[in-house]
Enzyme design. Structure first.
Site, mmCIF file in Angstrom:
data_model
loop_
_atom_site.group_PDB
_atom_site.id
_atom_site.type_symbol
_atom_site.label_atom_id
_atom_site.label_comp_id
_atom_site.label_asym_id
_atom_site.label_seq_id
_atom_site.Cartn_x
_atom_site.Cartn_y
_atom_site.Cartn_z
ATOM 1 N N ASN A 9 -42.152 71.324 109.738
ATOM 2 C CA ASN A 9 -42.213 72.156 108.530
ATOM 3 C C ASN A 9 -42.167 71.222 107.323
ATOM 4 O OD1 ASN A 9 -41.978 74.012 106.502
ATOM 5 N ND2 ASN A 9 -39.899 74.659 107.012
ATOM 6 N N LYS A 11 -42.582 71.959 104.312
ATOM 7 C CA LYS A 11 -42.090 72.647 103.108
ATOM 8 C C LYS A 11 -42.964 72.274 101.906
ATOM 9 C CE LYS A 11 -37.509 72.423 105.100
ATOM 10 N NZ LYS A 11 -36.096 72.653 104.914
ATOM 11 N N HIS A 97 -38.410 82.074 107.243
ATOM 12 C CA HIS A 97 -37.583 80.868 107.098
ATOM 13 C C HIS A 97 -36.426 81.196 106.141
ATOM 14 C CE1 HIS A 97 -36.303 76.851 105.972
ATOM 15 N NE2 HIS A 97 -36.907 76.416 107.075
ATOM 16 N N GLU A 99 -35.153 79.706 103.781
ATOM 17 C CA GLU A 99 -35.413 79.443 102.357
ATOM 18 C C GLU A 99 -36.190 80.602 101.731
ATOM 19 O OE1 GLU A 99 -37.154 75.582 102.948
ATOM 20 O OE2 GLU A 99 -35.198 74.828 103.567
ATOM 21 N N GLU A 169 -32.174 78.821 113.465
ATOM 22 C CA GLU A 169 -31.850 77.770 112.500
ATOM 23 C C GLU A 169 -30.577 78.153 111.746
ATOM 24 O OE1 GLU A 169 -35.539 75.418 111.286
ATOM 25 O OE2 GLU A 169 -35.530 77.205 110.058
ATOM 26 N N GLY A 175 -31.315 70.818 106.464
ATOM 27 C CA GLY A 175 -31.388 69.850 105.369
ATOM 28 C C GLY A 175 -30.045 69.266 104.983
ATOM 29 N N SER A 215 -31.628 69.843 110.937
ATOM 30 C CA SER A 215 -31.367 68.404 110.966
ATOM 31 C C SER A 215 -31.704 67.737 112.306
ATOM 32 C CB SER A 215 -29.924 68.116 110.543
ATOM 33 O OG SER A 215 -29.694 68.596 109.235
HETATM 34 C C1 PEP Z 1 -36.381 73.514 108.477
HETATM 35 O O1 PEP Z 1 -36.990 73.333 107.453
HETATM 36 O O2 PEP Z 1 -36.656 74.506 109.152
HETATM 37 C C2 PEP Z 1 -35.364 72.552 108.895
HETATM 38 C C3 PEP Z 1 -34.732 72.750 110.023
HETATM 39 O O3 PEP Z 1 -35.131 71.485 108.060
HETATM 40 P P1 PEP Z 1 -34.332 70.126 108.429
HETATM 41 O O4 PEP Z 1 -34.884 69.649 109.734
HETATM 42 O O5 PEP Z 1 -34.620 69.199 107.284
HETATM 43 O O6 PEP Z 1 -32.877 70.491 108.548
#
Ligand code: PEP
Length: 253
Positions: A9, A11, A97, A99, A169, A175, A215
């Protein structure tokens, strides 16, 4: 055999030129994927056509949008419909997601509409779910995630649910550099599978890929993916570096 998926992803990162370079590196890398191993790249809208062209000859590489509209078509300035994504021959789309839920107010019911429109257009939704830190601290993560699944997915028929990929998630791990422990991830993935089993039966719940996100990096992917109910990962930060993401793909079981 369930699909094992490493999904990137991006983003709102990388210029177009950086995106081209990253995808070209990914495509030219020597990598031997098993039949059920899949790499997905969720890139920004303006890069989708380039991305589809770049990966089209690479076996088991697919492109995803990061979002789509909950409306079919019409006067919704700035929105991108699932039908438009289909016309670019896209295979996947992230839906819900955290976000998008947090910054753009996407509700479970709105996400049900997005899921429906993706399926109508032959696009596999990667449906994201997961709890905030406060919910986990109150030990309410199971009912919270169950409710997200119920409200956004459980109107689907048995045939339709097989076309969904789920990404668990935990928001507190996205992040932040903080991953769920392998036990926490496996526990929630098993719980999600049990909820799917109650609704659709074991022969269906066993076939649905459930990815972990939060992460994931080259250094921890193998351990996280090794758990029985974890079928790969949705990866943000570490997917922006070819060397990291290639290791993550190689960590699929
Ligand atoms: C994500 O954007 O879905 C995500 C898990 O980000 P990160 O791997 O940076 O934690």
């Amino acid at each position: 055999m369930r699909k094992q998926i490493a999904a990137a992803n991006w983003k709102m990162n990388l210029t177009y030129q950086q995106g081209v370079a990253l995808l070209q590196t990914m495509v030219s890398a020597e990598i031997s994927l098993k039949e059920n191993h899949i790499a997905v790249f969720a890139v920004p809208f303006p890069y989708l056509e380039m991305a589809v062209d770049t990966v089209q000859h690479k076996k088991n590489y697919f492109i995803s949008a990061q979002n789509c509209s909950d409306k079919k078509s019409g006067a919704y300035t700035g929105e991108v419909s699932a039908e438009m994504l289909k016309s670019l021959t896209l295979d996947y789309c992230l839906v819900g997601h955290s976000e998008r839920r947090e910054y753009f107010g996407e509700s479970n019911l709105m996400l049900a509409d997005k899921v429906n429109l993706c399926l109508l257009n032959g696009i596999t939704p990667i449906f994201c779910c997961g709890e905030a830190l406060q919910t986990r601290e109150q030990n309410k993560q199971n009912s919270f995630v169950e409710n997200q699944l119920k409200q956004s997915l459980f109107h689907l028929s048995k045939d339709e649910i097989l076309k969904i990929v789920i990404a668990y998630e935990p928001i507190w791990a996205i992040g932040t550099g903080k991953t769920a422990s392998t036990e926490q991830a496996q526990e929630m993935h098993a719980y999600i599978r049990s909820v799917l089993k109650n609704q659709y039966g074991e022969s269906f719940s066993d076939q649905i890929s459930i990815l972990y996100g939060g992460s994931v990096k080259a250094g921890n992917a193998k351990e996280i993916f090794a758990s029985k109910d974890v079928d790969g990962g949705l990866v943000g930060g570490a997917s922006l570096l070819a060397s990291e993401f290639l290791e993550i793909i190689r960590a699929l079981k």
